[in-house]
Structure formats: structure tokens, C-alpha cells
Design an enzyme around this catalytic site. Structure first.
Site, PDB file in Angstrom:
ATOM      1  N   PHE A 170       0.782  -1.216   0.035  1.00 25.21           N
ATOM      2  CA  PHE A 170       0.054  -0.111  -0.066  1.00 25.21           C
ATOM      3  C   PHE A 170       0.927   1.423   0.175  1.00 25.21           C
ATOM      4  O   PHE A 170       0.517   2.502  -0.283  1.00 25.21           O
ATOM      5  CB  PHE A 170      -0.991  -0.141   1.168  1.00 25.21           C
ATOM      6  CG  PHE A 170      -0.276   0.605   2.522  1.00 25.21           C
ATOM      7  CD1 PHE A 170       0.031   1.734   3.026  1.00 25.21           C
ATOM      8  CD2 PHE A 170       0.289  -0.411   3.220  1.00 25.21           C
ATOM      9  CE1 PHE A 170       0.705   2.017   4.093  1.00 25.21           C
ATOM     10  CE2 PHE A 170       1.028  -0.196   4.424  1.00 25.21           C
ATOM     11  CZ  PHE A 170       1.322   1.061   4.892  1.00 25.21           C
ATOM     12  N   LYS A 194      -1.686  -7.276  -9.520  1.00 25.83           N
ATOM     13  CA  LYS A 194      -2.701  -7.165  -8.374  1.00 25.83           C
ATOM     14  C   LYS A 194      -2.355  -5.923  -7.467  1.00 25.83           C
ATOM     15  O   LYS A 194      -1.219  -6.101  -6.718  1.00 25.83           O
ATOM     16  CB  LYS A 194      -2.595  -8.547  -7.478  1.00 25.83           C
ATOM     17  CG  LYS A 194      -4.137  -8.293  -6.626  1.00 25.83           C
ATOM     18  CD  LYS A 194      -3.887  -9.049  -5.352  1.00 25.83           C
ATOM     19  CE  LYS A 194      -2.982  -8.518  -4.282  1.00 25.83           C
ATOM     20  NZ  LYS A 194      -3.761  -7.387  -3.478  1.00 25.83           N
ATOM     21  N   GLU A 197      -4.984  -4.014  -1.983  1.00 26.84           N
ATOM     22  CA  GLU A 197      -6.363  -3.635  -1.796  1.00 26.84           C
ATOM     23  C   GLU A 197      -6.730  -2.451  -1.009  1.00 26.84           C
ATOM     24  O   GLU A 197      -7.774  -2.032  -0.651  1.00 26.84           O
ATOM     25  CB  GLU A 197      -6.835  -4.939  -1.434  1.00 26.84           C
ATOM     26  CG  GLU A 197      -6.727  -5.118   0.422  1.00 26.84           C
ATOM     27  CD  GLU A 197      -5.249  -5.765   0.357  1.00 26.84           C
ATOM     28  OE1 GLU A 197      -4.467  -6.086  -0.542  1.00 26.84           O
ATOM     29  OE2 GLU A 197      -5.077  -6.125   1.608  1.00 26.84           O
ATOM     30  N   LYS A 198      -5.647  -1.800  -0.381  1.00 30.60           N
ATOM     31  CA  LYS A 198      -5.546  -0.709   0.361  1.00 30.60           C
ATOM     32  C   LYS A 198      -5.742   0.550  -0.373  1.00 30.60           C
ATOM     33  O   LYS A 198      -6.475   1.781   0.048  1.00 30.60           O
ATOM     34  CB  LYS A 198      -4.675  -0.419   1.538  1.00 30.60           C
ATOM     35  CG  LYS A 198      -4.834  -1.533   2.340  1.00 30.60           C
ATOM     36  CD  LYS A 198      -3.870  -1.394   3.757  1.00 30.60           C
ATOM     37  CE  LYS A 198      -3.971  -2.615   4.515  1.00 30.60           C
ATOM     38  NZ  LYS A 198      -3.002  -3.718   4.441  1.00 30.60           N
ATOM     39  N   SER A 247       5.396  -7.106   3.001  1.00 32.37           N
ATOM     40  CA  SER A 247       5.882  -7.432   4.125  1.00 32.37           C
ATOM     41  C   SER A 247       6.448  -8.648   4.359  1.00 32.37           C
ATOM     42  O   SER A 247       6.425  -9.552   3.413  1.00 32.37           O
ATOM     43  CB  SER A 247       4.610  -7.620   5.375  1.00 32.37           C
ATOM     44  OG  SER A 247       3.748  -8.565   4.840  1.00 32.37           O
ATOM     45  N   CYS A 302       9.800   1.716   3.028  1.00 31.08           N
ATOM     46  CA  CYS A 302      10.717   0.771   3.312  1.00 31.08           C
ATOM     47  C   CYS A 302      12.038   1.247   3.543  1.00 31.08           C
ATOM     48  O   CYS A 302      12.734   0.647   3.989  1.00 31.08           O
ATOM     49  CB  CYS A 302      10.381  -0.419   2.305  1.00 31.08           C
ATOM     50  SG  CYS A 302      11.251   0.139   0.723  1.00 31.08           S
ATOM     51  N   GLU A 402       9.439  -4.082  12.663  1.00 27.10           N
ATOM     52  CA  GLU A 402       9.383  -2.915  11.790  1.00 27.10           C
ATOM     53  C   GLU A 402       8.096  -2.328  12.259  1.00 27.10           C
ATOM     54  O   GLU A 402       7.007  -2.662  12.157  1.00 27.10           O
ATOM     55  CB  GLU A 402       9.279  -3.425  10.246  1.00 27.10           C
ATOM     56  CG  GLU A 402       8.974  -2.287   9.352  1.00 27.10           C
ATOM     57  CD  GLU A 402       8.753  -2.650   7.952  1.00 27.10           C
ATOM     58  OE1 GLU A 402       8.269  -3.890   7.690  1.00 27.10           O
ATOM     59  OE2 GLU A 402       9.370  -2.038   6.836  1.00 27.10           O
TER      60      GLU A 402
HETATM   61  P1  NAD Z   1       1.564  -6.428   2.873  1.00 30.99           P
HETATM   62  O1  NAD Z   1       2.512  -7.714   2.924  1.00 30.99           O
HETATM   63  O2  NAD Z   1       0.408  -6.600   3.780  1.00 30.99           O
HETATM   64  O3  NAD Z   1       0.699  -6.632   1.606  1.00 30.99           O
HETATM   65  C1  NAD Z   1       1.397  -6.828   0.384  1.00 30.99           C
HETATM   66  C2  NAD Z   1       0.588  -7.480  -0.798  1.00 30.99           C
HETATM   67  O4  NAD Z   1       0.541  -8.700  -0.295  1.00 30.99           O
HETATM   68  C3  NAD Z   1      -0.898  -6.978  -0.788  1.00 30.99           C
HETATM   69  O5  NAD Z   1      -1.314  -6.872  -2.226  1.00 30.99           O
HETATM   70  C4  NAD Z   1      -1.784  -7.993  -0.034  1.00 30.99           C
HETATM   71  O6  NAD Z   1      -2.924  -8.501  -0.673  1.00 30.99           O
HETATM   72  C5  NAD Z   1      -0.794  -9.230  -0.221  1.00 30.99           C
HETATM   73  N1  NAD Z   1      -0.964 -10.065   0.997  1.00 30.99           N
HETATM   74  C6  NAD Z   1      -0.652  -9.631   2.550  1.00 30.99           C
HETATM   75  N2  NAD Z   1      -0.777 -10.448   3.198  1.00 30.99           N
HETATM   76  C7  NAD Z   1      -0.783 -11.802   2.457  1.00 30.99           C
HETATM   77  C8  NAD Z   1      -0.766 -13.100   2.838  1.00 30.99           C
HETATM   78  N3  NAD Z   1      -0.588 -13.604   3.936  1.00 30.99           N
HETATM   79  N4  NAD Z   1      -0.910 -14.019   1.849  1.00 30.99           N
HETATM   80  C9  NAD Z   1      -0.840 -13.620   0.673  1.00 30.99           C
HETATM   81  N5  NAD Z   1      -0.725 -12.258  -0.094  1.00 30.99           N
HETATM   82  C10 NAD Z   1      -0.803 -11.392   0.988  1.00 30.99           C
HETATM   83  O7  NAD Z   1       2.313  -5.281   2.991  1.00 30.99           O
HETATM   84  P2  NAD Z   1       1.846  -3.727   3.057  1.00 30.99           P
HETATM   85  O8  NAD Z   1       1.447  -3.429   4.519  1.00 30.99           O
HETATM   86  O9  NAD Z   1       0.965  -3.393   1.927  1.00 30.99           O
HETATM   87  O10 NAD Z   1       3.177  -2.999   2.817  1.00 30.99           O
HETATM   88  C11 NAD Z   1       4.223  -2.544   3.858  1.00 30.99           C
HETATM   89  C12 NAD Z   1       5.318  -3.593   3.838  1.00 30.99           C
HETATM   90  O11 NAD Z   1       5.966  -3.446   2.699  1.00 30.99           O
HETATM   91  C13 NAD Z   1       6.284  -3.110   5.042  1.00 30.99           C
HETATM   92  O12 NAD Z   1       6.981  -4.285   5.454  1.00 30.99           O
HETATM   93  C14 NAD Z   1       7.351  -2.391   3.859  1.00 30.99           C
HETATM   94  O13 NAD Z   1       8.869  -2.566   4.259  1.00 30.99           O
HETATM   95  C15 NAD Z   1       7.307  -3.253   2.717  1.00 30.99           C
HETATM   96  N6  NAD Z   1       7.909  -2.583   1.515  1.00 30.99           N
HETATM   97  C16 NAD Z   1       9.168  -2.967   1.189  1.00 30.99           C
HETATM   98  C17 NAD Z   1       9.685  -2.570  -0.039  1.00 30.99           C
HETATM   99  C18 NAD Z   1      10.868  -2.715  -0.558  1.00 30.99           C
HETATM  100  O14 NAD Z   1      11.353  -2.591  -1.728  1.00 30.99           O
HETATM  101  N7  NAD Z   1      11.828  -3.676   0.146  1.00 30.99           N
HETATM  102  C19 NAD Z   1       9.009  -1.317  -0.645  1.00 30.99           C
HETATM  103  C20 NAD Z   1       7.706  -1.013  -0.068  1.00 30.99           C
HETATM  104  C21 NAD Z   1       7.176  -1.748   1.103  1.00 30.99           C
END
Ligand code: NAD
Length: 518
Positions: A170, A194, A197-198, A247, A302, A402
Site C-alpha cells: 500500500f 494485483k 487492496e488498500k 511485508s 521501506c 518494523e
Molecule cells: P503486505 O505484505 O501486507 O501486503 C502486500 C501485498 O501482499 C498486498 O497486495 C496484499 O494483498 C498481499 N498479502 C498480504 N498478506 C498476504 C498473505 N498472508 N498471503 C498472500 N498475500 C498477502 O504489505 P503492506 O502492508 O501493503 O506494505 C508494507 C510492507 O511492505 C512493509 O513491510 C514495507 O517495508 C514493505 N515494503 C518493502 C519495500 C521494498 O522494496 N523492500 C517497498 C515498499 C514496501
């Protein structure tokens, strides 16, 4: 308007996906924006007001399969489209993104909460990847060695993989989709995206612009949802590669599930980036950098510098750090004076506050507490003001997790060596920065630090697209990073051709020995 089915989707000046009375966000399948027949929808809430901005479907299995088949069908002709023509689509796309910068930024602020200026930065950093993709012919070039043996030449070509997929977080609703599909499609693949969803709105606007730029139907498809859609992507036999950013829990799950079904995966995950402050650093510039990188985007980057390690006497600067953090303006992202907006959700705010409290309960000192902040006119917003915890130690929950909010935690080290040890013991390896006026300290830090992206007097060292985004340790899984040369390699596979064109002497006979170079 273009590529619109059922008049459900418009790129009017308001947040995307809102059209007439419909808040529904459509899928994009085979060039058609069409409402999902899903029975369940997720509300996208404006984090400053809780107003429902749009409704995201849990795309059905059948719709998902149609999106993959549309991408599969579009692949043969798209891969055979001249690379110059594919690049020209990107040239037009970057122009349209520039023209629509304000609309994209407003959408991001409305759905994600960050300030308008920061939202423009989100779009701009993605736009740079599109610009880079305009040079794909050079980036995708193969290699040639003539006369590897008598009359025989060998050359390699980089070919697209087929259908690729991207799963987004998100926090950068424009930049991260743009890390993915422009590189994938310009190198000849087709794509299923994809969005988070947020906040799916920016992806939808970008998709409309990409189609207006001339991307043929089926080359880019968009589906929505959460775990079930993600698992369908991981399991689908027609998808060849998966790009994930988000994440660690989701990223490691996706990495193992998609790899188990034979796909390439690149997975960028969480972070705990440290800023090491040497006593010889420029005080003013360093404190400004810490405040900007700790609290910008409400800490939801991140590459946020979420942990400061003060070395020796630089610890005395803490007081000034607090003063500068206190001066930041917290408000709705559309307020031009706002330095930081709300965090993404009520649950995110609760989690941030809980981690701060756990720090206090385990002995950290709260120098600045933004948990009870109220923003007049936006009392329902998920605001957290700048918060600073000091005397934090490596065993505390607030250090190990984090936080992903506007919380800066401060630690102390007696020497550079000790500071480097602290950073290296942390499981994450996205980025680390040092602030110093000593070239010797900077060089030692650069050499000894175990982090993929190093800043030297630079707080958020996110590389531009001619390099790659190179997180390491628990912040990345896979072999080939996002964008840059590695990004092109991720979305292409090498075919090596050995050709022989010579007059063969008659009556030379047959040899069954392994051919060797003569
Ligand atoms: P998230 O993992 O909750 O969601 C990311 C995606 O994964 C979404 O599209 C979501 O629908 C899907 N998802 C979430 N949980 C899932 C599961 N259990 N099974 C399958 N799919 C799932 O992450 P977020 O809260 O949207 O984003 C924040 C995180 O992203 C932080 O940890 C941040 O550090 C990381 N991030 C990393 C980078 C990088 O380049 N390293 C860049 C941006 C964000």
C-alpha cells in the site's frame, strides 16, 4: 475516455474508480475495464477522514483465470512487436504520466494519506522507471562471439518469459506498480497486476494511461483481492514470474509457494534501516536528514530511517532532534502545510501505538509522544504525531519489529565498530546510512555494513533506475532485483545460439566424440 466497459470507470479529476454512483473498482481484463461479479468487496477508506473512497472486489477465480488467459493470448503478438514500437508506447506513457501527475497525486493522497508533495514524489520515482524502459533495446541486448570454432559463431539473445505477475503493497501506490509492469512489458512480456487492496486507484489510472499510450489489449491486466488472489497467482501454471513487494510474512509465503510451482520470484520485503551518526557529522544537515527520513510519509517507507545509532558525543544532539521533530506539522495530506499525514488504517495506528508502549514498558524513554495527537477537523483520522524513543536496546520488541509509523528509535554506541555490529546483527538489510565528515569512517562503513543500500550523508539511498533496488538479508528473497539491469534480467531468459555456416569437406566421416573447439 477509453477502454471502459459499462461506463463504470473514469479518469475524472476526483479519485479514480469513482464514476457516477459507483464506487466499485473494476478489473482490467483483455483491455476491458469491467465490474467484477464478486460477492465481497473491501472498502478503501480515506485515512484522514474514514470516508469510503472506493470498493475493491475480491476478484473471482473465473475472472482471475480470464485475466491470465488474456495475457497468455496477447503474448505471441506482443513479443513479436518490434522493440522500437514497444519502447514508443513507453515514451507516450511517460508523457501521459507527467500530464496526469496532479490527478495521480490527489488519488494517492486520498487513498493512502501521504502529503500531496510526497505523493508527487511517489509518482515521479516510478516515472523514472518508465523513462528507463524507453531504452529497452539497449538494455535487452544480447552478446555475440564470432568464430568460436572454425566457421561457427555463438550468440545469446534475451527473450521474454511470457505472462508475469506483480503483487503490490500500500505504501507506494504508483512507484511500485511502475517498478514492475513497464520493465516487464517493454521487454516483451504480458502482465497481471494485483494492486494493494488498500489503495488500488493509482494502478487503475496508470493502466488507463498505459492503454491510451497504445498498450494493446491483454498486455496489462489488473485483478484485485487479497490472499486467495495472491495464492492463485502463485499456483497458476501459465504465470512464469512473480514480483512481490510488501511485508515479510506475505513475501516469504509467496516466495516459497510460487517457487514451488516453478516460477521465478523476486520478493522485496520489510526493513529496519539504521542511521549511524558520528560526532564529526554536520549537525544541522544530519538532524534535518534524520527528521525527514524518519517521519516523511509518516514513516511508511521501506527506506525510512527508523533507527538512529548515536556514536559517542553525538548522543547530545537528541534534544535538538526532538525540537525539530516537534516543529513538524501533522495534517491531512491535502493541506499544503502538512509535513506528514495519517497512517494507512486504524489497525496500523493501534499497532504503532502498541509497539511504542512496549518500548516504554521495557525501559525505553519517550522523548516525544505523538500517540494522542488530534488534528482539528480530522478527528477521525489515523494520525500519529512524530514520536521518539531513546535508550532502546536490541532485545526490545520496538527494535525487533518494523514499526512502519512516524516513530524514530534511538540507540547508542561508543564507537563506529560497535555501531556497525548493531546494524549487522539486525535481521533486515534494506538500507543503512552514515553521517560523518570522515572519509575513513565512511569507507569503513560502506565496506563492513551488511545492508543492500548504503547512504553516505544521504538518508534514503533509493537508487535510480539505471541501478537496481538492492535490499539484502531478510529484506529480499530471490536473485534478481527490481529495475535496472537486474530487472531486465528478471523478466527475460537467455537463449544461446550456436550456428555453423561453412562448406563442409565431403567424406569427412562421422565422429561421436564430444565436439571441441578447433
Ligand atoms: P503486505 O505484505 O501486507 O501486503 C502486500 C501485498 O501482499 C498486498 O497486495 C496484499 O494483498 C498481499 N498479502 C498480504 N498478506 C498476504 C498473505 N498472508 N498471503 C498472500 N498475500 C498477502 O504489505 P503492506 O502492508 O501493503 O506494505 C508494507 C510492507 O511492505 C512493509 O513491510 C514495507 O517495508 C514493505 N515494503 C518493502 C519495500 C521494498 O522494496 N523492500 C517497498 C515498499 C514496501
Amino acid at each position: 475516455m477509453f477502454g471502459v466497459a459499462n461506463n463504470q470507470f473514469s479518469t475524472a479529476a476526483e479519485p479514480s474508480s469513482r464514476h457516477g454512483n459507483s464506487l466499485r473498482v473494476p478489473n482490467l481484463i483483455g483491455g476491458r475495464f469491467a465490474d467484477s461479479s464478486a460477492s465481497e468487496f473491501i472498502h478503501v477508506l480515506n485515512p484522514a477522514t474514514q470516508e469510503v473512497v472506493s470498493e475493491v472486489p475480491l476478484t473471482t477465480k473465473e475472472e482471475f483465470k480470464s485475466a491470465v488467459s488474456a495475457a497468455k493470448q496477447a503474448f505471441p503478438s506482443w513479443r513479436n512487436t518490434p522493440i522500437t514500437a514497444r519502447q514508443r508506447v513507453m515514451l507516450k506513457f511517460q508523457e501521459l504520466i507527467r500530464k496526469n501527475m496532479d490527478k495521480l497525486a490527489l488519488n494517492i493522497t486520498t487513498e493512502q494519506g501521504k502529503t500531496l508533495k510526497d505523493a508527487q514524489g511517489d509518482v515521479f520515482r516510478g516515472l523514472e522507471v518508465v523513462e528507463h524502459a524507453c531504452g529497452m533495446a539497449t538494455l535487452q541486448m544480447g552478446e555475440y562471439v564470432s568464430n568460436v570454432s572454425n566457421g561457427i559463431d555463438t550468440y545469446s539473445v534475451r527473450e521474454p518469459l511470457g505472462v508475469c505477475a506483480g503483487i503490490c503493497p500500500f505504501n507506494f501506490p504508483a512507484m511500485i506498480p511502475l517498478w514492475m509492469f513497464p520493465v516487464a512489458v517493454t521487454s516483451g512480456n504480458t502482465f497481471v497486476l494485483k494492486p494493494s487492496e488498500k489503495d488500488p486507484g493509482a494502478s487503475m489510472i496508470l493502466a488507463e494511461l498505459a492503454m491510451e499510450a497504445g498498450l494493446p489489449n491483454g498486455v496489462l491486466n489488473i485483478v484485485h483481492g487479497t490472499n486467495d488472489t495472491v495464492n492463485a497467482i502463485c499456483d497458476d501454471d501459465d504465470i512464469r514470474a512473480v514480483s512481490f513487494v510488501g511485508s515479510n510474512i506475505a513475501g516469504m509465503h509467496i516466495y516459497s509457494r510460487a517457487s514451488a510451482s516453478g516460477k521465478r520470484v523476486q520478493s522485496n520485503m520489510g526493513a529496519k534501516n539504521h542511521g549511524v551518526v558520528m560526532p564529526d557529522a554536520d549537525v544541522d544537515a544530519t538532524l534535518n536528514a534524520l527528521v525527514a527520513a524518519g517521519f516523511g510519509a509518516a514513516g511508511q517507507r521501506c527506506m525510512a530511517l527508523s533507527t538512529v545509532v548515536f556514536v559517542g558525543d553525538s548522543k547530545l544532539w537528541e534534544e535538538k532532534l526532538v525540537e525539530r521533530a516537534k516543529a513538524l506539522k501533522v495534517n491531512t495530506g491535502t493541506d499544503p502545510e502538512a509535513d506528514l499525514g495519517p497512517v494507512i488504517s486504524k489497525q496500523a495506528k493501534e499497532r504503532v501505538c502498541k509497539l511504542v508502549q512496549s518500548g516504554v514498558e521495557s525501559g525505553a524513554r519517550l522523548l516525544l509522544d505523538g500517540r494522542a495527537i488530534k488534528v482539528p477537523g480530522y478527528e477521525q483520522g489515523n494520525f500519529v504525531g512524530p514520536t521518539i524513543l531513546t535508550d532502546v536496546t536490541a532485545d526490545m520488541e520496538c527494535y525487533k519489529e518494523e514499526i512502519f509509523g512516524p516513530v524514530l528509535i534511538c540507540m547508542q554506541a561508543d564507537s563506529l565498530e560497535e555501531a556497525i555490529k548493531i546494524v549487522n546483527r539486525n535481521k533486515y538489510g534494506n538500507g543503512a546510512a552514515i553521517f560523518t565528515s570522515s572519509g575513513i569512517a565512511a569507507r569503513k562503513f560502506q565496506t563492513d555494513i551488511e545492508a543492500g543500500q548504503v547512504g553516505i550523508n544521504v538518508p534514503i539511498p533509493v537508487p535510480l533506475p539505471f541501478f537496481s533496488f538492492t535490499g539484502s538479508k531478510a529484506s529480499f528473497a530471490g536473485d534478481l532485483n527490481f529495475y535496472g539491469k537486474a530487472g531486465v534480467q528478471f523478466y527475460t531468459q537467455i537463449k544461446t545460439v550456436t550456428q555453423q555456416w561453412k562448406d563442409l569437406p565431403s567424406g569427412a566421416g562421422v565422429s561421436l566424440a564430444m565436439p571441441t573447439s578447433q
